[in-house]
Structure formats: structure tokens, C-alpha cells
Design a protein around this motif. Structure first.
Motif, PDB file in Angstrom:
ATOM      1  N   UNK A  18       0.831  -1.200   0.000  1.00 21.61           N
ATOM      2  CA  UNK A  18       0.000   0.000   0.000  1.00 21.61           C
ATOM      3  C   UNK A  18       0.873   1.261   0.000  1.00 21.61           C
ATOM      4  N   UNK A  19       2.010   1.196  -0.689  1.00 17.35           N
ATOM      5  CA  UNK A  19       2.917   2.335  -0.797  1.00 17.35           C
ATOM      6  C   UNK A  19       3.860   2.502   0.378  1.00 17.35           C
ATOM      7  N   UNK A  20       3.700   1.698   1.422  1.00 13.87           N
ATOM      8  CA  UNK A  20       4.530   1.798   2.620  1.00 13.87           C
ATOM      9  C   UNK A  20       5.737   0.872   2.477  1.00 13.87           C
ATOM     10  N   UNK A  21       6.957   1.387   2.626  1.00 15.79           N
ATOM     11  CA  UNK A  21       8.133   0.532   2.503  1.00 15.79           C
ATOM     12  C   UNK A  21       8.232  -0.454   3.668  1.00 15.79           C
ATOM     13  N   UNK A  22       8.503  -1.718   3.338  1.00 12.12           N
ATOM     14  CA  UNK A  22       8.662  -2.770   4.336  1.00 12.12           C
ATOM     15  C   UNK A  22       9.905  -3.582   4.025  1.00 12.12           C
ATOM     16  N   UNK A  23      10.373  -4.323   5.005  1.00  7.94           N
ATOM     17  CA  UNK A  23      11.528  -5.217   4.853  1.00  7.94           C
ATOM     18  C   UNK A  23      11.052  -6.655   5.008  1.00  7.94           C
ATOM     19  N   UNK A  24      11.734  -7.558   4.355  1.00  4.15           N
ATOM     20  CA  UNK A  24      11.482  -8.993   4.472  1.00  4.15           C
ATOM     21  C   UNK A  24      12.822  -9.695   4.417  1.00  4.15           C
ATOM     22  N   UNK A  25      12.821 -10.965   4.755  1.00  4.84           N
ATOM     23  CA  UNK A  25      14.010 -11.792   4.604  1.00  4.84           C
ATOM     24  C   UNK A  25      13.920 -12.556   3.300  1.00  4.84           C
ATOM     25  N   UNK A  26      15.038 -12.832   2.712  1.00  9.11           N
ATOM     26  CA  UNK A  26      15.069 -13.681   1.537  1.00  9.11           C
ATOM     27  C   UNK A  26      14.416 -15.014   1.902  1.00  9.11           C
ATOM     28  N   UNK A  27      13.478 -15.461   1.076  1.00  4.44           N
ATOM     29  CA  UNK A  27      12.759 -16.708   1.332  1.00  4.44           C
ATOM     30  C   UNK A  27      11.408 -16.512   1.981  1.00  4.44           C
ATOM     31  N   UNK A  28      11.120 -15.310   2.516  1.00  5.28           N
ATOM     32  CA  UNK A  28       9.804 -15.033   3.098  1.00  5.28           C
ATOM     33  C   UNK A  28       8.741 -15.025   2.020  1.00  5.28           C
TER      34      UNK A  28
END
Length: 98
Positions: A18-28
Motif C-alpha cells: 500500500x505504498x509503505x516501505x517494508x523489509x522482508x528476509x530472503x525466502x519469506x
């Protein structure tokens, strides 16, 4: 709130919801990354616009449908996060593109 069991050292990826920057881990999966970011509503139902979120997390129920990079009807629990993805809530039903 969902919490990760352990740190794996997997590289971090950036995506937006929704336009909000987020972080994830590789493989998520997208669903796992959104739940870790405390996002619970992934879509609304077509008739009553009731908010829905992940239920089965294994691709059976379709409650986690989202729009990914402009493509609707994608199951967030079945798609791994990739760098720069743009994910949006799916509002109601979307036309199936063949």
C-alpha cells in the motif's frame, strides 16, 4: 503480533505494501512478511467488503489474495518476496486475466 522464531542471517529485501516501505528476509512469502510487519488485512470480500487476511497459509483458502506489481488474484502465502515488489490490498473481486 507475529514474531520471528530466530534470526537466520538471510539477506534483507525491500518491498512496498500500500505504498509503505517494508523489509522482508530472503525466502519469506509475502504473507509471512506482511504478518511480521503487523499487517492483518490483505483483501476485502466482493459483496460485503469484509476485511480478510491469511487463514490456511498453504494455498488452499484464497483469503490472502493481493495485487502484486499490478497483477490481481495472487496468493500472498504462495509467492516469495522479491526486491522492489509493489503489493496492494485487493478490494473485492478482480477480473481474471488469461
Amino acid at each position: 503480533m507475529f514474531k520471528r522464531a530466530e534470526e537466520t542471517g538471510a539477506p534483507a529485501l525491500s518491498f512496498t505494501f500500500e505504498g509503505k516501505p517494508l523489509k522482508a528476509r530472503s525466502g519469506d512469502t509475502i504473507a509471512a512478511a506482511l504478518l511480521a510487519a503487523d499487517e492483518r488485512i490483505f483483501r476485502t470480500t466482493p459483496v460485503t467488503e469484509t476485511p480478510r487476511g491469511p487463514f490456511c497459509l498453504m494455498g488452499v483458502c484464497f483469503d490472502c489474495l493481493v495485487e502484486i506489481d499490478g497483477v490481481p488474484n495472487r496468493q500472498a502465502c504462495m509467492v516469495q518476496v522479491e526486491e522492489g515488489m509493489q503489493v496492494r490490498r485487493q478490494s473485492g473481486s478482480a477480473e481474471v486475466i488469461s
